[in-house]
Each structure stands twice: as structure tokens, then as C-alpha cells.
Design a protein around this motif. Sequence first.
Motif, PDB file in Angstrom:
ATOM      1  N   MET A  81       0.840  -1.219   0.000  1.00 54.62           N
ATOM      2  CA  MET A  81       0.000   0.000   0.000  1.00 54.62           C
ATOM      3  C   MET A  81       0.863   1.254   0.000  1.00 54.62           C
ATOM      4  N   ALA A  82       0.559   2.203  -0.879  1.00 52.69           N
ATOM      5  CA  ALA A  82       1.309   3.459  -0.898  1.00 52.69           C
ATOM      6  C   ALA A  82       0.925   4.315   0.305  1.00 52.69           C
ATOM      7  N   LYS A  83       1.915   5.020   0.866  1.00 53.10           N
ATOM      8  CA  LYS A  83       1.602   6.007   1.902  1.00 53.10           C
ATOM      9  C   LYS A  83       0.714   7.049   1.244  1.00 53.10           C
ATOM     10  N   THR A  84      -0.462   7.307   1.800  1.00 51.99           N
ATOM     11  CA  THR A  84      -1.384   8.212   1.115  1.00 51.99           C
ATOM     12  C   THR A  84      -0.822   9.622   1.041  1.00 51.99           C
ATOM     13  N   ASP A  85       0.063   9.956   2.011  1.00 53.47           N
ATOM     14  CA  ASP A  85       0.578  11.326   2.006  1.00 53.47           C
ATOM     15  C   ASP A  85       1.954  11.429   1.356  1.00 53.47           C
ATOM     16  N   SER A  86       2.419  10.398   0.655  1.00 57.72           N
ATOM     17  CA  SER A  86       3.729  10.502   0.001  1.00 57.72           C
ATOM     18  C   SER A  86       3.609  11.452  -1.191  1.00 57.72           C
ATOM     19  N   ARG A  87       4.740  12.122  -1.484  1.00 62.27           N
ATOM     20  CA  ARG A  87       4.701  13.134  -2.545  1.00 62.27           C
ATOM     21  C   ARG A  87       5.958  13.040  -3.393  1.00 62.27           C
ATOM     22  N   VAL A  88       5.756  12.973  -4.698  1.00 62.88           N
ATOM     23  CA  VAL A  88       6.887  12.928  -5.630  1.00 62.88           C
ATOM     24  C   VAL A  88       7.071  14.320  -6.238  1.00 62.88           C
ATOM     25  N   THR A  89       8.272  14.873  -6.034  1.00 64.12           N
ATOM     26  CA  THR A  89       8.590  16.212  -6.540  1.00 64.12           C
ATOM     27  C   THR A  89       9.730  16.104  -7.544  1.00 64.12           C
ATOM     28  N   ILE A  90       9.580  16.793  -8.667  1.00 60.38           N
ATOM     29  CA  ILE A  90      10.700  16.917  -9.605  1.00 60.38           C
ATOM     30  C   ILE A  90      11.324  18.281  -9.348  1.00 60.38           C
ATOM     31  N   HIS A  91      12.603  18.295  -9.075  1.00 61.75           N
ATOM     32  CA  HIS A  91      13.258  19.590  -8.825  1.00 61.75           C
ATOM     33  C   HIS A  91      14.602  19.683  -9.540  1.00 61.75           C
ATOM     34  N   MET A  92      14.771  20.776 -10.301  1.00 58.64           N
ATOM     35  CA  MET A  92      16.080  21.056 -10.894  1.00 58.64           C
ATOM     36  C   MET A  92      16.253  22.554 -11.064  1.00 58.64           C
ATOM     37  N   ALA A  93      17.511  22.938 -11.269  1.00 54.23           N
ATOM     38  CA  ALA A  93      17.813  24.326 -11.627  1.00 54.23           C
ATOM     39  C   ALA A  93      17.850  24.399 -13.150  1.00 54.23           C
ATOM     40  N   VAL A  94      17.204  25.408 -13.710  1.00 55.43           N
ATOM     41  CA  VAL A  94      17.108  25.522 -15.169  1.00 55.43           C
ATOM     42  C   VAL A  94      17.527  26.902 -15.649  1.00 55.43           C
ATOM     43  N   SER A  95      17.982  26.950 -16.890  1.00 54.72           N
ATOM     44  CA  SER A  95      18.203  28.255 -17.523  1.00 54.72           C
ATOM     45  C   SER A  95      16.824  28.819 -17.874  1.00 54.72           C
ATOM     46  N   LEU A  96      16.746  30.110 -18.094  1.00 53.48           N
ATOM     47  CA  LEU A  96      15.436  30.701 -18.414  1.00 53.48           C
ATOM     48  C   LEU A  96      14.838  30.065 -19.668  1.00 53.48           C
ATOM     49  N   ASP A  97      15.708  29.582 -20.581  1.00 54.01           N
ATOM     50  CA  ASP A  97      15.185  28.935 -21.784  1.00 54.01           C
ATOM     51  C   ASP A  97      14.978  27.421 -21.609  1.00 54.01           C
ATOM     52  N   GLY A  98      14.944  26.951 -20.372  1.00 52.11           N
ATOM     53  CA  GLY A  98      14.419  25.613 -20.110  1.00 52.11           C
ATOM     54  C   GLY A  98      15.390  24.443 -20.152  1.00 52.11           C
ATOM     55  N   PHE A  99      16.698  24.717 -20.011  1.00 54.17           N
ATOM     56  CA  PHE A  99      17.669  23.611 -20.068  1.00 54.17           C
ATOM     57  C   PHE A  99      18.315  23.349 -18.703  1.00 54.17           C
ATOM     58  N   CYS A 152       9.214  21.572  -9.024  1.00 53.96           N
ATOM     59  CA  CYS A 152       9.888  22.782  -8.533  1.00 53.96           C
ATOM     60  C   CYS A 152      10.904  23.191  -9.591  1.00 53.96           C
ATOM     61  N   TYR A 153      10.781  24.417 -10.030  1.00 49.84           N
ATOM     62  CA  TYR A 153      11.542  24.894 -11.182  1.00 49.84           C
ATOM     63  C   TYR A 153      12.332  26.114 -10.707  1.00 49.84           C
ATOM     64  N   SER A 154      13.626  25.966 -10.530  1.00 47.25           N
ATOM     65  CA  SER A 154      14.445  27.086 -10.058  1.00 47.25           C
ATOM     66  C   SER A 154      15.127  27.727 -11.258  1.00 47.25           C
TER      67      SER A 154
END
Length: 188
Positions: free
Chosen positions: A1-19, A143-145
Amino acid sequence: MAKTDSRVTIHMAVSLDGFVARKDGSVDWLETKDEFVEGATLDPEFVAAFLKTIDCYVMGSRTYETALRFESQGFGWAYGDKPSFVLTTRELPRTRNTVEFYSGDLAQFVNERLRPTFRTIWFVGGGVVSGECMRLGLADEVCYSILPILIGDGIPFIDKLDRDVALHLAEVKAYKSGMVELRYEVRR
Ligand SMILES: NC(=O)c1ccc[n+]([C@@H]2O[C@H](COP(=O)([O-])OP(=O)(O)OC[C@H]3O[C@@H](n4cnc5c(N)ncnc54)[C@H](OP(=O)(O)O)[C@@H]3O)[C@@H](O)[C@H]2O)c1
């Protein structure tokens, strides 16, 4: 059973043009020089407290190789003592006990292995793994830095997305360094 409150976040630092890296994988451009006078200061104590809230990291093999390279250059290991799961089909050096390798079905791995054990699951790149995570519908938030730079070409934040993904903007923060952090929740 999955923890109901688990959360998957994608986070990276990006250039303004998305790389997230140049085509050759280099990330020299992450060191930017800007000043946004009204921006917040990144307090090291806040950062340390925040990092404690992350329960585990997931990354692709190329991101792992970059992290190993940084460590060998004296910049330290970026993921502390948290369990760090590296996706790879290759035999790579295992430099610490917190690193575990996985190969295969990512949805099964996240839903059956990670979610029951960890509450805060951070996907830290690169573009290939973020794309896989998003295509499989595994991410709860992004999360998009954004760094104050354009690099023209490179490895995209999310590789090979095959559909639109609607998001809800949950948080915006601007920092003195010129970095803008955006946190979006994935709309179901
Ligand atoms: N700006 C940032 O914040 C940031 C953050 C992270 C990374 N980066 C940069 O992004 C670049 C790497 O990104 P990338 O998109 O090229 O690669 P990546 O996503 O880091 O790694 C992709 C690799 O992971 C392995 N993989 C993925 N899914 C798998 C699965 N389900 N099972 C087994 N193996 C799997 C495959 O490698 P194998 O061939 O080993 O099987 C695949 O080629 C690096 O230059 C890094 O520095 C930047």
C-alpha cells in the motif's frame, strides 16, 4: 500500500530557456552573477532545515555521474546521508551505502517500493528521468528554479513529454541571486 501522504517532486535548476545542462552535459552556467535587490537571501540554516524534510532522492545515471564528478573535484556529495536511488542499466561505482541502483519499471518502483516507505520523494534529474516520471504520471509537484541566464541549447528539463500536463502554481519566490523558484502542483 502506498503512503497516502507521500509526494513525488521533480526539482532542478534551469536556464530561463528551459535547459538543465548543455548538450555535452556541462553545468558551468549554474554559477551566475546577478543581483535582484528586493530578493530574499538563501539562509544556510533554512536550506539545511529544508533538506532534512527530503526523505530520499531519485536520479538518472548521468546525473549520478555528474554528482560523482563534482565530488571528486572537492564540491562534496549533494545528497547528504539520504537514500539515493540511481536508475541505470549499467554497472556503476557505488561510492556510499546510501546509494542503491535500480533498473526497470519506474512506476512499479515508485508506487510499490518508494511510496510505502518515504513521504517526500525528490526526483533530481536529469531531463530523461524527469520526462519518464512525468509521462508515467508519477509526479505530484514540479519545482523549477530559474537561473538568470539563457544558454540557447541543451538538455531539456522534461525530455520527450507526449502530452500537456496542467499545473497549479502553488508558490513563487525570488532571491537576491536573481534565481526565481516556482513550485507547481500537478493537476489530476
Ligand atoms: N540543472 C540541474 O539542476 C541538473 C540536475 C540534474 C542533472 N543535471 C544535468 O543533467 C544531465 C543529465 O541528464 P540526462 O537527461 O542526460 O540524463 P539522466 O536523466 O540523469 O539519466 C538518464 C539515464 O538514466 C538511466 N535510466 C533512466 N530510466 C531508467 C530506468 N527506468 N531503468 C534503468 N535505467 C534508467 C539510463 O542510463 P543507463 O545508460 O545508465 O542505463 C538513462 O540514459 C547531466 O549533465 C547533469 O549534470 C542538471
